[in-house]
Design an enzyme around this catalytic site. Structure first.
Site, PDB file in Angstrom:
ATOM      1  N   LYS A  11       0.806  -1.221   0.000  1.00  0.00           N
ATOM      2  CA  LYS A  11       0.000   0.000   0.000  1.00  0.00           C
ATOM      3  C   LYS A  11       0.846   1.281   0.000  1.00  0.00           C
ATOM      4  O   LYS A  11       2.058   1.245   0.258  1.00  0.00           O
ATOM      5  CB  LYS A  11      -0.920  -0.013   1.221  1.00  0.00           C
ATOM      6  CG  LYS A  11      -1.967  -1.117   1.178  1.00  0.00           C
ATOM      7  CD  LYS A  11      -2.859  -1.049   2.406  1.00  0.00           C
ATOM      8  CE  LYS A  11      -3.969  -2.075   2.378  1.00  0.00           C
ATOM      9  NZ  LYS A  11      -4.848  -1.957   3.550  1.00  0.00           N
ATOM     10  N   TYR A  51     -12.482  -2.051  -4.399  1.00  0.00           N
ATOM     11  CA  TYR A  51     -13.014  -2.132  -3.029  1.00  0.00           C
ATOM     12  C   TYR A  51     -14.532  -2.009  -2.968  1.00  0.00           C
ATOM     13  O   TYR A  51     -15.090  -1.730  -1.918  1.00  0.00           O
ATOM     14  CB  TYR A  51     -12.358  -1.062  -2.151  1.00  0.00           C
ATOM     15  CG  TYR A  51     -10.922  -1.394  -1.820  1.00  0.00           C
ATOM     16  CD1 TYR A  51     -10.614  -2.423  -0.935  1.00  0.00           C
ATOM     17  CD2 TYR A  51      -9.871  -0.709  -2.413  1.00  0.00           C
ATOM     18  CE1 TYR A  51      -9.302  -2.754  -0.646  1.00  0.00           C
ATOM     19  CE2 TYR A  51      -8.546  -1.029  -2.119  1.00  0.00           C
ATOM     20  CZ  TYR A  51      -8.281  -2.046  -1.236  1.00  0.00           C
ATOM     21  OH  TYR A  51      -6.978  -2.371  -0.953  1.00  0.00           O
ATOM     22  N   PHE A  59     -16.048   3.269   6.174  1.00  0.00           N
ATOM     23  CA  PHE A  59     -14.653   3.583   5.856  1.00  0.00           C
ATOM     24  C   PHE A  59     -14.346   3.571   4.355  1.00  0.00           C
ATOM     25  O   PHE A  59     -13.213   3.859   3.953  1.00  0.00           O
ATOM     26  CB  PHE A  59     -13.708   2.610   6.575  1.00  0.00           C
ATOM     27  CG  PHE A  59     -13.918   1.158   6.204  1.00  0.00           C
ATOM     28  CD1 PHE A  59     -13.367   0.625   5.046  1.00  0.00           C
ATOM     29  CD2 PHE A  59     -14.672   0.332   7.021  1.00  0.00           C
ATOM     30  CE1 PHE A  59     -13.553  -0.710   4.700  1.00  0.00           C
ATOM     31  CE2 PHE A  59     -14.859  -1.011   6.696  1.00  0.00           C
ATOM     32  CZ  PHE A  59     -14.299  -1.527   5.531  1.00  0.00           C
ATOM     33  N   ASN A 114      -2.004   0.123   6.879  1.00  0.00           N
ATOM     34  CA  ASN A 114      -1.420  -1.099   7.439  1.00  0.00           C
ATOM     35  C   ASN A 114      -0.499  -1.830   6.464  1.00  0.00           C
ATOM     36  O   ASN A 114      -0.256  -3.016   6.584  1.00  0.00           O
ATOM     37  CB  ASN A 114      -2.509  -2.023   7.994  1.00  0.00           C
ATOM     38  CG  ASN A 114      -3.482  -2.506   6.940  1.00  0.00           C
ATOM     39  OD1 ASN A 114      -3.257  -2.350   5.744  1.00  0.00           O
ATOM     40  ND2 ASN A 114      -4.573  -3.104   7.383  1.00  0.00           N
ATOM     41  N   HIS A 117      -2.201  -5.431   1.551  1.00  0.00           N
ATOM     42  CA  HIS A 117      -3.508  -6.071   1.347  1.00  0.00           C
ATOM     43  C   HIS A 117      -3.223  -7.471   0.821  1.00  0.00           C
ATOM     44  O   HIS A 117      -2.283  -7.675   0.061  1.00  0.00           O
ATOM     45  CB  HIS A 117      -4.333  -5.302   0.305  1.00  0.00           C
ATOM     46  CG  HIS A 117      -5.482  -6.102  -0.239  1.00  0.00           C
ATOM     47  ND1 HIS A 117      -6.726  -6.099   0.340  1.00  0.00           N
ATOM     48  CD2 HIS A 117      -5.565  -6.953  -1.296  1.00  0.00           C
ATOM     49  CE1 HIS A 117      -7.532  -6.908  -0.343  1.00  0.00           C
ATOM     50  NE2 HIS A 117      -6.847  -7.430  -1.347  1.00  0.00           N
ATOM     51  N   GLU A 128      -9.311 -11.020  -7.678  1.00  0.00           N
ATOM     52  CA  GLU A 128      -8.388  -9.910  -7.466  1.00  0.00           C
ATOM     53  C   GLU A 128      -7.179  -9.986  -8.390  1.00  0.00           C
ATOM     54  O   GLU A 128      -6.725  -8.957  -8.913  1.00  0.00           O
ATOM     55  CB  GLU A 128      -7.950  -9.862  -6.000  1.00  0.00           C
ATOM     56  CG  GLU A 128      -9.081  -9.470  -5.078  1.00  0.00           C
ATOM     57  CD  GLU A 128      -8.685  -9.384  -3.610  1.00  0.00           C
ATOM     58  OE1 GLU A 128      -9.519  -8.932  -2.820  1.00  0.00           O
ATOM     59  OE2 GLU A 128      -7.540  -9.749  -3.258  1.00  0.00           O
TER      60      GLU A 128
END
Length: 140
Positions: A11, A51, A59, A114, A117, A128
């Site tokens: 990320k 997403y 969020f 974080n 992913h 994905e």
């Protein structure tokens, strides 16, 4: 044991801090092989589509905005039970709950930032992976 493929995204928080190599080393040391990889800048449209499963969650907009805030590294990982193995190496989504030695425990800045992913199931991994890669881009 089954050979699988899974998607991994490094990320924007991790690419900004030049952690790409350190994260890939953890993945490879954990037994996963990178069989496709590219550094890209997600557009808002791409992030929204990727997403979309979270579109009704509070969020969602913050996640989309975060994921377009800088470049990401998308990669296909291969190995025995790759989906589960990748999730173990990443650690819990919340870095405060992640085990020592995991990517998120060592590198995450927050719950949102974080660092990585990973696909959460074999079925989602297939979806994905195909979102970012054509079959001919994946080489063992």
């Amino acid at each position: 044991m089954t050979q699988e493929r899974t998607l991994s995204i490094i990320k924007p928080d991790a690419t900004r801090r030049n952690l790409i190599g350190k994260i890939i080393t953890k993945l490879e040391d954990g037994g996963l092989k990178v069989v496709a990889q590219k550094k890209i800048q997600l557009t808002q449209e791409m992030a929204k589509e990727f997403y979309e499963v979270h579109k009704d969650r509070p969020f969602y907009n913050d996640l989309v905005n975060f994921m377009i805030s800088g470049p990401v590294v998308v990669q296909v990982l291969e190995g025995e039970n790759a989906v589960l193995k990748n999730r173990e190496i990443m650690g819990a989504t919340n870095p405060d709950e992640a085990k020592p030695g995991t990517i998120r425990k060592e590198f995450a800045e927050s719950l949102e930032a974080n660092s990585v992913h990973g696909s959460d199931s074999i079925d989602n991994a297939k979806i994905e992976v195909s979102f970012f890669f054509d079959d001919e881009e994946i080489v063992g």
